[in-house]
Motif scaffolding. Structure first.
Motif, short mmCIF file in Angstrom:
data_model
loop_
_atom_site.label_atom_id
_atom_site.label_comp_id
_atom_site.label_asym_id
_atom_site.label_seq_id
_atom_site.Cartn_x
_atom_site.Cartn_y
_atom_site.Cartn_z
N HIS A 1 -34.95 54.99 30.84
CA HIS A 1 -35.96 54.40 30.18
C HIS A 1 -36.57 54.23 31.69
CE1 HIS A 1 -32.99 50.97 31.73
NE2 HIS A 1 -32.52 50.30 30.84
N HIS B 1 -28.73 52.29 21.46
CA HIS B 1 -27.58 50.88 21.24
C HIS B 1 -27.63 50.87 20.01
CE1 HIS B 1 -28.04 49.25 25.28
NE2 HIS B 1 -29.76 49.48 24.88
N MET C 1 -24.99 53.64 23.62
CA MET C 1 -24.93 52.95 25.33
C MET C 1 -23.97 52.15 25.09
SD MET C 1 -26.77 53.46 27.95
CE MET C 1 -27.46 55.13 27.23
N ASP D 1 -33.62 54.19 23.59
CA ASP D 1 -33.01 52.74 23.73
C ASP D 1 -33.48 51.35 22.59
OD1 ASP D 1 -32.03 50.82 25.22
OD2 ASP D 1 -34.06 50.09 26.53
N HIS E 1 -30.55 57.92 24.88
CA HIS E 1 -30.51 56.65 25.04
C HIS E 1 -30.42 55.34 23.93
CE1 HIS E 1 -30.78 52.64 28.08
NE2 HIS E 1 -30.45 52.25 27.28
ZN LIG Z 1 -30.55 49.92 26.78
#
Ligand SMILES: [Zn+2]
Ligand SMILES: NC(=O)N[C@@H](CC(=O)O)C(=O)O
Ligand SMILES: [Zn+2]
Length: 348
Positions: free
Chosen positions: A174, A15, A39, A247, A13
């Motif tokens: 998450h 970004h 993402m 994340d 995960h």
């Molecule tokens: Zn995220």
């Protein structure tokens, strides 16, 4: 233990953003990780297979010379997503998962799903073809307290969806609560959870004690200490249903340090050092590899990476930069608030 060699990790995960930010952050992941699930919450979001293909090309173009890194693409689920487009994206090997953002739940999610009923045709197709759904598991109902939004999502959205479509594979992204951990552990199958680096390290005090600290603010927001401990227990357990999804979510400092700061914590720079620290503290270094390199790929039907990285415990604390400079502006690096000794010394 002074040194540990594990299969090269994957970040399930991540970004990466776009443009100057993408160029500024990608190396922090690709230097250590072999693959990452990317993402789709760009502005505008990555909605169609054509969008994902173009975004994948931009990511590969931004990779530094010599870095081998495979972006695993996702589509941003909307109420108008075409089941055929999703299926084509999967069968061509382009798409690894589809991402559900309840509208308004987090950064760039205003185009997300308001009415789950409207997403059912796509979800049914995904269940049929075995394409996982990744969920940002928080309700957006204004009456629900922000610290309860994950638990209420499980009860009112996720569980009904899984009962209706038991064949659908769902990744609870998450996970931040013991409710989430317990729900995943109780499931009969087709459910797994990613856990971030920072949620293993901070609880909600980090955001609020002694002043507001925007660089510890993310969504889902960090919870009470008992929840952090439940996440730690899940991560170090070796249970294949739990794996790393950092994340890591870069925002330039002016957008974090202001009257209404963005949610997101940038951990790509020191994630493996932080995780080795956490696993060592828990006496579980021998299960670090399961969490970062084995469980995630197995869940997504991928082979684990063949190459290895080595982490070594340094005698003195490692000095990581407080921020990185990108063409989009400075981005503050996650500070775990304790010294880090584990360093990735050999990348491949
Ligand atoms: Zn995220
Ligand atoms: N985690 C965050 O706080 N922010 C993410 C979005 C998300 O993953 O919810 C972002 O894109 O900035
Ligand atoms: Zn999210």
């Amino acid at each position: 233990m002074q040194s540990i060699t594990i299969r090269r990790p994957d970040d399930l995960h991540l970004h990466l953003r776009d443009g100057a930010m993408l160029e500024g952050v990608i190396a922090d992941t690709s230097r250590t990780f072999a693959r990452a699930i990317i993402m789709p919450n760009l502005v505008p979001p990555v909605v169609t297979s054509a969008d994902a293909k173009a975004y994948r090309e931009r990511i590969l173009k931004a990779l530094p010379d010599g870095h081998r890194f495979q972006p695993l693409m996702t589509l941003y689920l909307t109420e108008h997503t075409s089941p055929d487009d999703v299926e084509e994206g999967k069968s061509s090997g382009l798409i690894t998962a589809v991402k559900l953002y309840p509208a308004g739940a987090t950064t760039n999610s205003h185009g997300g799903v308001r009415d789950m009923e409207k997403a059912m045709p796509v979800l049914e197709r995904m269940a049929k073809i075995g394409l996982p759904l990744c969920v940002h598991g928080e309700v957006t109902t204004p009456e629900v307290d922000i610290f309860d939004r994950e638990a209420v999502f499980i009860e009112t959205v996720l569980d009904p969806l899984r009962q209706r479509l038991p064949e659908l594979k769902v990744t609870m992204e998450h996970v931040t609560t013991s409710d989430g951990v317990d729900y995943i552990k109780a499931a009969k199958g087709n459910l797994a959870g990613s856990i971030t680096t920072h949620h293993l390290i901070i609880n909600r005090n980090a955001i609020l004690v002694g002043g507001i600290r925007p660089h510890y603010y993310c969504l889902p927001v960090a919870k009470r200490e008992n929840h952090r401990l439940a996440l730690r227990a899940a991560a170090i357990s070796g249970d294949p249903r739990f794996f790393l999804g950092t994340d890591s979510a870069p925002h330039v400092d002016p957008l974090k340090e202001c009257g209404c700061g963005c949610a997101g914590i940038y951990t790509s720079v020191n994630t493996m050092s932080c995780l080795a620290h956490v696993f060592e503290e828990e006496g579980a270094l021998e299960r670090l590899e399961a969490f970062v390199s084995l469980n995630g790929p197995a869940w997504y039907g991928l082979q684990p990476n063949e190459d290895r990285i080595t982490l070594s415990r340094q005698p003195d604390p490692i000095i990581f930069p407080a921020k990185i400079e990108t063409g989009a502006g400075p981005v503050t690096v996650f500070d775990p608030m304790f010294p880090l000794y584990w360093q990735v010394v050999q990348q491949a």
